[in-house]
Design a protein around this motif. Structure first.
Motif, PDB file in Angstrom:
ATOM      1  N   ILE A  11       0.865  -1.183   0.000  1.00 13.70           N
ATOM      2  CA  ILE A  11       0.000   0.000   0.000  1.00 13.70           C
ATOM      3  C   ILE A  11       0.898   1.228   0.000  1.00 13.70           C
ATOM      4  CG2 ILE A  11      -1.748   1.318   1.261  1.00 13.70           C
ATOM      5  CD1 ILE A  11      -2.496  -1.406   2.614  1.00 13.70           C
ATOM      6  N   ASN A  12       0.772   2.045  -1.012  1.00 14.18           N
ATOM      7  CA  ASN A  12       1.430   3.338  -1.035  1.00 14.18           C
ATOM      8  C   ASN A  12       0.400   4.350  -0.568  1.00 14.18           C
ATOM      9  OD1 ASN A  12       2.588   5.805  -1.560  1.00 14.18           O
ATOM     10  ND2 ASN A  12       3.362   5.253  -3.585  1.00 14.18           N
ATOM     11  N   ASP A  17      -6.655   8.463  -1.456  1.00 15.48           N
ATOM     12  CA  ASP A  17      -7.312   9.758  -1.260  1.00 15.48           C
ATOM     13  C   ASP A  17      -7.642   9.987   0.212  1.00 15.48           C
ATOM     14  OD1 ASP A  17      -7.281  10.357  -3.975  1.00 15.48           O
ATOM     15  OD2 ASP A  17      -9.265   9.489  -4.317  1.00 15.48           O
ATOM     16  N   LYS A  18      -7.599  11.259   0.600  1.00 14.90           N
ATOM     17  CA  LYS A  18      -7.973  11.650   1.956  1.00 14.90           C
ATOM     18  C   LYS A  18      -9.419  12.114   1.964  1.00 14.90           C
ATOM     19  CE  LYS A  18      -3.430  13.063   3.602  1.00 14.90           C
ATOM     20  NZ  LYS A  18      -2.629  14.143   4.212  1.00 14.90           N
ATOM     21  N   THR A  19     -10.149  11.705   2.992  1.00 16.84           N
ATOM     22  CA  THR A  19     -11.495  12.228   3.226  1.00 16.84           C
ATOM     23  C   THR A  19     -11.451  13.084   4.478  1.00 16.84           C
ATOM     24  OG1 THR A  19     -12.158  10.237   4.453  1.00 16.84           O
ATOM     25  CG2 THR A  19     -12.637  10.288   2.088  1.00 16.84           C
ATOM     26  N   THR A  20     -12.271  14.105   4.518  1.00 13.93           N
ATOM     27  CA  THR A  20     -12.270  15.077   5.608  1.00 13.93           C
ATOM     28  C   THR A  20     -13.424  14.800   6.557  1.00 13.93           C
ATOM     29  OG1 THR A  20     -11.298  16.723   4.142  1.00 13.93           O
ATOM     30  CG2 THR A  20     -12.361  17.549   6.138  1.00 13.93           C
ATOM     31  N   TRP A  30      -8.824  11.097   6.826  1.00 14.99           N
ATOM     32  CA  TRP A  30      -8.701   9.640   6.784  1.00 14.99           C
ATOM     33  C   TRP A  30      -8.257   9.195   5.402  1.00 14.99           C
ATOM     34  CZ3 TRP A  30     -13.810   7.091   8.881  1.00 14.99           C
ATOM     35  CH2 TRP A  30     -14.123   7.590  10.146  1.00 14.99           C
ATOM     36  N   GLN A  31      -7.327   8.251   5.383  1.00 12.75           N
ATOM     37  CA  GLN A  31      -6.995   7.496   4.181  1.00 12.75           C
ATOM     38  C   GLN A  31      -7.365   6.055   4.516  1.00 12.75           C
ATOM     39  OE1 GLN A  31      -2.955   9.316   4.395  1.00 12.75           O
ATOM     40  NE2 GLN A  31      -3.078   9.063   2.164  1.00 12.75           N
ATOM     41  N   ARG A  41      -6.714   2.274   8.300  1.00 13.81           N
ATOM     42  CA  ARG A  41      -6.693   3.708   8.001  1.00 13.81           C
ATOM     43  C   ARG A  41      -5.414   4.361   8.508  1.00 13.81           C
ATOM     44  NH1 ARG A  41     -11.449   6.058  11.299  1.00 13.81           N
ATOM     45  NH2 ARG A  41     -11.004   4.275  12.632  1.00 13.81           N
ATOM     46  N   VAL A  42      -4.943   5.348   7.773  1.00 17.34           N
ATOM     47  CA  VAL A  42      -4.014   6.337   8.299  1.00 17.34           C
ATOM     48  C   VAL A  42      -4.875   7.562   8.562  1.00 17.34           C
ATOM     49  CG1 VAL A  42      -2.054   7.836   7.816  1.00 17.34           C
ATOM     50  CG2 VAL A  42      -1.971   5.426   7.148  1.00 17.34           C
TER      51      VAL A  42
END
Length: 118
Positions: A11-12, A17-20, A30-31, A41-42
């Motif tokens: 996983i790169n 995408d990031k969600t707010t 969140w990614q 998640r990161v």
């Protein structure tokens, strides 16, 4: 509990995408990678972040950068810094995150933390 095999993969996180997600104060980004019954998640919390709810979900949380406090609805609190973790199953606590200066976390949760299937 139904198990689903996950084939080897890398996983790169730069490609995810990031969600707010706004907090009571501050913002979470969140990614997310979602598998059947498993979420990885990161999560980054901005400086001054306070979660907008008490969470009852189970998590495995690993602090990648910065520091934060996990506050329990019972009044207890736990400060976690880079390299520290906490683990809790579903429905065993009500907790929320707070950070003064921001933090970056790796969070794993899913069906395996459900107290009805353990």
């Amino acid at each position: 509990m139904q198990s689903t095999n996950i084939p080897f993969q890398t996983i790169n996180w730069d490609d995810i995408d990031k969600t707010t997600h706004p907090g009571t104060t501050g913002t979470a980004w969140w990614q997310t990678i979602q598998f059947k019954g498993l979420r990885v998640r990161v999560v980054e919390y901005s400086p001054g972040y306070l979660a907008d709810h008490w969470c009852k979900k189970g998590h495995i949380v690993y602090c990648l950068e910065g520091e934060f406090t996990t506050e329990m609805q019972t009044g207890e609190s736990f400060r976690l810094t880079k390299g520290m973790s906490y683990i809790v199953s579903d429905d065993l606590s009500s907790h929320r995150s707070i950070t003064e200066n921001g933090v970056k976390l790796l969070i794993v949760d899913g069906d395996f933390l459900n107290t009805n299937t353990i």
